[in-house]
Design a protein around this motif. Structure first.
Motif, PDB file in Angstrom:
ATOM      1  N   LYS A  60      56.686  -8.464   5.773  1.00 42.29           N
ATOM      2  CA  LYS A  60      55.786  -7.497   5.145  1.00 42.29           C
ATOM      3  C   LYS A  60      56.117  -7.251   3.675  1.00 42.29           C
ATOM      4  N   ARG A  61      57.340  -7.571   3.264  1.00 47.75           N
ATOM      5  CA  ARG A  61      57.689  -7.445   1.846  1.00 47.75           C
ATOM      6  C   ARG A  61      57.044  -8.561   1.025  1.00 47.75           C
ATOM      7  N   VAL A  62      56.760  -9.673   1.670  1.00 51.61           N
ATOM      8  CA  VAL A  62      56.174 -10.824   0.977  1.00 51.61           C
ATOM      9  C   VAL A  62      54.651 -10.754   1.008  1.00 51.61           C
ATOM     10  N   VAL A  63      54.097 -10.556   2.186  1.00 52.27           N
ATOM     11  CA  VAL A  63      52.649 -10.400   2.338  1.00 52.27           C
ATOM     12  C   VAL A  63      52.425  -9.106   3.103  1.00 52.27           C
ATOM     13  N   ASP A  64      51.924  -8.108   2.411  1.00 56.50           N
ATOM     14  CA  ASP A  64      51.853  -6.777   3.018  1.00 56.50           C
ATOM     15  C   ASP A  64      50.473  -6.417   3.550  1.00 56.50           C
ATOM     16  N   TYR A  65      49.654  -7.425   3.854  1.00 52.42           N
ATOM     17  CA  TYR A  65      48.362  -7.152   4.469  1.00 52.42           C
ATOM     18  C   TYR A  65      48.563  -6.661   5.912  1.00 52.42           C
ATOM     19  N   PRO A  66      47.631  -5.913   6.482  1.00 50.45           N
ATOM     20  CA  PRO A  66      47.749  -5.482   7.879  1.00 50.45           C
ATOM     21  C   PRO A  66      47.895  -6.681   8.807  1.00 50.45           C
ATOM     22  N   SER A  67      48.763  -6.552   9.797  1.00 51.69           N
ATOM     23  CA  SER A  67      49.040  -7.670  10.702  1.00 51.69           C
ATOM     24  C   SER A  67      47.792  -8.152  11.432  1.00 51.69           C
ATOM     25  N   TRP A  68      46.935  -7.212  11.835  1.00 54.50           N
ATOM     26  CA  TRP A  68      45.739  -7.608  12.581  1.00 54.50           C
ATOM     27  C   TRP A  68      44.839  -8.515  11.747  1.00 54.50           C
ATOM     28  N   LYS A  69      44.918  -8.370  10.425  1.00 56.80           N
ATOM     29  CA  LYS A  69      44.109  -9.200   9.545  1.00 56.80           C
ATOM     30  C   LYS A  69      44.849 -10.479   9.143  1.00 56.80           C
ATOM     31  N   TRP A  70      46.152 -10.365   8.869  1.00 52.60           N
ATOM     32  CA  TRP A  70      46.913 -11.470   8.292  1.00 52.60           C
ATOM     33  C   TRP A  70      47.400 -12.472   9.331  1.00 52.60           C
ATOM     34  N   GLN A  71      47.914 -11.999  10.480  1.00 53.72           N
ATOM     35  CA  GLN A  71      48.544 -12.911  11.423  1.00 53.72           C
ATOM     36  C   GLN A  71      47.587 -13.953  12.010  1.00 53.72           C
ATOM     37  N   PRO A  72      46.365 -13.598  12.399  1.00 55.44           N
ATOM     38  CA  PRO A  72      45.453 -14.660  12.868  1.00 55.44           C
ATOM     39  C   PRO A  72      45.189 -15.708  11.795  1.00 55.44           C
ATOM     40  N   LEU A  73      45.010 -15.264  10.554  1.00 61.27           N
ATOM     41  CA  LEU A  73      44.790 -16.202   9.454  1.00 61.27           C
ATOM     42  C   LEU A  73      46.009 -17.088   9.244  1.00 61.27           C
ATOM     43  N   LEU A  74      47.204 -16.453   9.291  1.00 59.09           N
ATOM     44  CA  LEU A  74      48.438 -17.207   9.075  1.00 59.09           C
ATOM     45  C   LEU A  74      48.683 -18.215  10.190  1.00 59.09           C
ATOM     46  N   GLN A  75      48.638 -17.754  11.440  1.00 60.21           N
ATOM     47  CA  GLN A  75      49.030 -18.597  12.566  1.00 60.21           C
ATOM     48  C   GLN A  75      47.981 -19.655  12.916  1.00 60.21           C
ATOM     49  N   LEU A  76      46.711 -19.332  12.742  1.00 62.17           N
ATOM     50  CA  LEU A  76      45.658 -20.236  13.193  1.00 62.17           C
ATOM     51  C   LEU A  76      45.127 -21.162  12.103  1.00 62.17           C
ATOM     52  N   ILE A  77      45.299 -20.773  10.845  1.00 57.67           N
ATOM     53  CA  ILE A  77      44.726 -21.586   9.763  1.00 57.67           C
ATOM     54  C   ILE A  77      45.809 -22.070   8.803  1.00 57.67           C
ATOM     55  N   ILE A  78      46.518 -21.133   8.186  1.00 58.24           N
ATOM     56  CA  ILE A  78      47.475 -21.518   7.137  1.00 58.24           C
ATOM     57  C   ILE A  78      48.585 -22.403   7.701  1.00 58.24           C
ATOM     58  N   LEU A  79      49.151 -22.008   8.840  1.00 64.60           N
ATOM     59  CA  LEU A  79      50.290 -22.742   9.384  1.00 64.60           C
ATOM     60  C   LEU A  79      49.899 -24.000  10.156  1.00 64.60           C
ATOM     61  N   THR A  80      48.622 -24.303  10.219  1.00 60.52           N
ATOM     62  CA  THR A  80      48.230 -25.609  10.753  1.00 60.52           C
ATOM     63  C   THR A  80      48.245 -26.670   9.669  1.00 60.52           C
ATOM     64  N   ARG A  81      48.170 -26.244   8.383  1.00 60.20           N
ATOM     65  CA  ARG A  81      48.089 -27.208   7.278  1.00 60.20           C
ATOM     66  C   ARG A  81      49.270 -27.134   6.321  1.00 60.20           C
ATOM     67  N   ARG A  82      49.678 -25.915   6.000  1.00 56.22           N
ATOM     68  CA  ARG A  82      50.679 -25.759   4.940  1.00 56.22           C
ATOM     69  C   ARG A  82      52.024 -26.443   5.255  1.00 56.22           C
ATOM     70  N   PRO A  83      52.505 -26.480   6.508  1.00 55.05           N
ATOM     71  CA  PRO A  83      53.778 -27.169   6.758  1.00 55.05           C
ATOM     72  C   PRO A  83      53.785 -28.626   6.312  1.00 55.05           C
ATOM     73  N   PHE A  84      52.649 -29.308   6.371  1.00 58.60           N
ATOM     74  CA  PHE A  84      52.592 -30.697   5.924  1.00 58.60           C
ATOM     75  C   PHE A  84      52.813 -30.779   4.409  1.00 58.60           C
ATOM     76  N   LYS A  85      52.117 -29.927   3.659  1.00 65.83           N
ATOM     77  CA  LYS A  85      52.250 -29.937   2.204  1.00 65.83           C
ATOM     78  C   LYS A  85      53.641 -29.489   1.777  1.00 65.83           C
ATOM     79  N   SER A  86      54.145 -28.415   2.394  1.00 65.36           N
ATOM     80  CA  SER A  86      55.479 -27.932   2.043  1.00 65.36           C
ATOM     81  C   SER A  86      56.547 -28.945   2.432  1.00 65.36           C
ATOM     82  N   GLY A  87      56.373 -29.602   3.582  1.00 64.63           N
ATOM     83  CA  GLY A  87      57.328 -30.618   4.002  1.00 64.63           C
ATOM     84  C   GLY A  87      57.382 -31.771   3.017  1.00 64.63           C
ATOM     85  N   GLU A  88      56.239 -32.154   2.489  1.00 61.23           N
ATOM     86  CA  GLU A  88      56.203 -33.218   1.486  1.00 61.23           C
ATOM     87  C   GLU A  88      56.952 -32.804   0.223  1.00 61.23           C
TER      88      GLU A  88
END
Length: 357
Positions: A60-88
């Motif tokens: 929450k110190r890094v991304v302080d949006y409400p969990s109900w709004k942020w976690q679905p976006l993070l877990q279902l969208i961002i973390l399906t793609r970003r690990p590939f780019k960050s891993g590279e």
């Protein structure tokens, strides 16, 4: 030894003073010093990157949006793609010899050198170790081990020269959470922002002088690039932006340079809201369009080279400058395990340990 245990355990057990006969031996009282850095994935594959990014971006110190709004976006969208780019990005800088990130390698070396400096001045009274806010070695594991080895007092040292809520504050938060799980808590102190400390400024200035001396021609501009934060943080009272601006001015004064020779910019923008600026990747391109052929970039907010410096600055931001017409780009490495940096960390730590040593 374990990844977090940079000093071999030398815990000696003895009966406490005034203990009755038959009292069990306990570790001799010691002082602990813990260097705390941001964190690192354990590997560059998808699942290692996903675990690391999930922990980091769920803070929450890094991304302080409400969990109900942020976690679905993070877990279902961002973390399906970003690990590939960050891993590279991590693979391009990975320490293949040790199979770990440069941040882990450098932080361990800083800790070893600081431990030796303390040993020379204070004998075996001080145990020095390091932890990561995200990933391993965890803050909890290191604090619990030091407490078990007799550290009744611990100095917690976030390796961030400028204070920011998403860096210094969250590191301290994690330390306090770890203490909540101990029956017998050690006394603890935290190191405040140290961007004004003379030893830190001199080490930073020396690193710039050395980089300029090694360059084939003097850079026309030095860009001090700091990790960015949303502009909203500044308006809500976070002092980070102001401390970054002051760091640039103090560095310029330490170097004895005229105004305009060092410029401040911010990198690593994430998300849709407005961040403090100018953005480094755009700013260096504008310098090239203005006719600057040779620039240098230094990162005063990072104590150790990491993906944000080795990949983002020395690859992405370099490419932005060259693509816009620049010709030569000099990256000034972080202070890392330089002797003058270790001396500065020692001086800062000893000041905060007043009355304990």
């Amino acid at each position: 030894m374990a990844a977090s245990q940079v000093q071999p355990s030398s815990t000696q057990r003895q009966c406490p003073a005034h203990a009755p006969a038959g009292h069990p031996a306990v570790p001799a009282p010691k002082v602990g010093v813990v260097l705390a850095n941001l964190g690192t994935p354990d590997a560059t594959n998808y699942w290692s990157m996903r675990r690391y990014l999930s922990e980091f971006l769920s803070d929450k110190r890094v991304v302080d949006y409400p969990s109900w709004k942020w976690q679905p976006l993070l877990q279902l969208i961002i973390l399906t793609r970003r690990p590939f780019k960050s891993g590279e990005a991590y693979r391009s800088i990975w320490n293949n010899e040790k199979d770990e990130s440069p941040l882990l390698t450098i932080t361990r070396e800083q800790t070893l050198k600081l431990a030796e400096a303390f040993r020379q001045r204070h004998g075996d009274r001080v145990l020095v170790d390091f932890c990561m806010r995200y990933g391993n070695p965890s803050t909890q594991s290191v604090l619990h081990r030091l407490q078990a080895e007799g550290c009744e007092r611990i100095l917690f040292f976030p390796l961030y020269p400028q204070y920011a809520s998403p860096t210094t504050a969250t590191a301290n938060d994690q330390a306090f959470r770890a203490l909540m799980k101990l029956k017998w808590q050690p006394a603890i102190r935290t190191v405040p922002a140290y961007f004004e400390h003379p030893s830190y400024l001199e080490a930073l200035a020396s690193s710039v002088r050395e980089a300029y001396a090694a360059a084939d021609s003097p850079p026309e501009v030095l860009v001090a690039s700091y990790h960015g934060v949303p502009k909203r943080f500044l308006l809500e009272g976070d002092p980070y932006h102001c401390q970054c601006q002051k760091t640039t001015r103090l560095l310029r004064e330490r170097l004895g340079w005229s105004e305009g020779t060092i410029q401040t910019a911010f990198q690593s923008q994430f998300g849709p809201e407005e961040w403090v600026g100018p953005q480094t990747v755009d700013h260096v391109a504008e310098l090239a369009r203005q006719g600057r052929k040779h620039i240098a970039v230094v990162s005063p907010a990072f104590a150790s080279d990491c993906v944000e410096t080795l990949e983002e600055i020395n690859e992405e931001i370099r490419d932005s400058f060259l693509a816009a017409g620049g010709e030569r780009f000099t990256y000034v490495p972080c202070l890392n395990e330089r002797d003058d940096h270790i001396a500065a960390l020692l001086a800062i730590a000893e000041n905060e340990l007043a009355g304990w040593l």
